[in-house]
Design a protein around this motif. Sequence first.
Motif, mmCIF file in Angstrom:
data_model
loop_
_atom_site.group_PDB
_atom_site.id
_atom_site.type_symbol
_atom_site.label_atom_id
_atom_site.label_comp_id
_atom_site.label_asym_id
_atom_site.label_seq_id
_atom_site.Cartn_x
_atom_site.Cartn_y
_atom_site.Cartn_z
ATOM 1 N N TYR A 28 0.703 -1.231 0.411
ATOM 2 C CA TYR A 28 -0.069 0.652 0.321
ATOM 3 C C TYR A 28 1.236 1.039 -0.021
ATOM 4 O O TYR A 28 0.655 2.205 -0.920
ATOM 5 N N GLN A 29 1.764 1.620 0.722
ATOM 6 C CA GLN A 29 2.879 2.298 0.908
ATOM 7 C C GLN A 29 3.627 2.667 -0.896
ATOM 8 O O GLN A 29 3.619 3.999 -1.018
ATOM 9 N N PHE A 49 -3.264 10.491 4.342
ATOM 10 C CA PHE A 49 -4.474 10.130 4.941
ATOM 11 C C PHE A 49 -3.630 8.772 5.177
ATOM 12 O O PHE A 49 -3.689 8.201 6.438
ATOM 13 N N PHE A 50 -3.940 7.727 4.070
ATOM 14 C CA PHE A 50 -3.892 6.538 3.971
ATOM 15 C C PHE A 50 -2.276 6.154 4.624
ATOM 16 O O PHE A 50 -2.016 4.803 5.113
ATOM 17 N N VAL A 55 1.737 4.356 8.156
ATOM 18 C CA VAL A 55 2.729 3.516 9.039
ATOM 19 C C VAL A 55 2.076 3.425 10.549
ATOM 20 O O VAL A 55 3.279 2.802 11.158
ATOM 21 N N SER A 56 1.140 4.256 11.118
ATOM 22 C CA SER A 56 0.483 3.518 12.253
ATOM 23 C C SER A 56 0.188 1.708 12.478
ATOM 24 O O SER A 56 0.485 1.773 13.492
ATOM 25 N N ARG A 109 -9.019 -5.185 9.020
ATOM 26 C CA ARG A 109 -10.013 -5.323 8.168
ATOM 27 C C ARG A 109 -10.596 -4.435 7.160
ATOM 28 O O ARG A 109 -10.904 -4.158 6.137
ATOM 29 N N GLU A 110 -11.280 -3.309 8.404
ATOM 30 C CA GLU A 110 -11.981 -2.189 7.536
ATOM 31 C C GLU A 110 -11.249 -1.399 7.096
ATOM 32 O O GLU A 110 -11.448 -0.682 6.220
ATOM 33 N N PHE A 111 -9.827 -0.950 7.707
ATOM 34 C CA PHE A 111 -9.096 0.018 6.905
ATOM 35 C C PHE A 111 -8.419 -0.539 5.363
ATOM 36 O O PHE A 111 -8.889 -0.186 4.625
ATOM 37 N N LYS A 112 -8.572 -1.882 5.814
ATOM 38 C CA LYS A 112 -8.245 -2.600 4.074
ATOM 39 C C LYS A 112 -9.579 -1.972 2.973
ATOM 40 O O LYS A 112 -9.207 -1.655 2.062
#
Length: 127
Positions: A28-29, A49-50, A55-56, A109-112
């Motif tokens: 993703y990065q 933001f993503f 990183v977090s 999973r929600e982030f994904k």
Amino acid sequence: MKRLFFMEKDIKIWKGEIESIATEIAFYQRVLNSYLKKKDTKCVKKQIFFLEKCVSISIDNQNYLGSLNTLVNKVVQLKECDDMQCEMYFLDKHAEFKRNIETYFSDYREFKKEIFVCLNEWVEEYV
């Protein structure tokens, strides 16, 4: 001991999940950074933001990996328990960790889902 088998199995599954998340976050990065190079100002805020979220998550992932290694040591200590009170202490710690890590996986999973939606939109714009 049956409980010990399930604890070791949980740890093995969790380590696999942690490794997969690390690989996905690195991907993703790279994708987000490549979009930032295009200097499309319309999406920069979302991309940043993503990237910050990646990183977090990466930091959390490393922390959970360290905690898993600690948990492995606790499983070894559990093998040495000779009374129920000792055994219950380690089982409680395992149950608490299980709740925490499964919440982490659920949040990931929600982030994904969120990042897939945005990446899909960006891909459609550039294809």
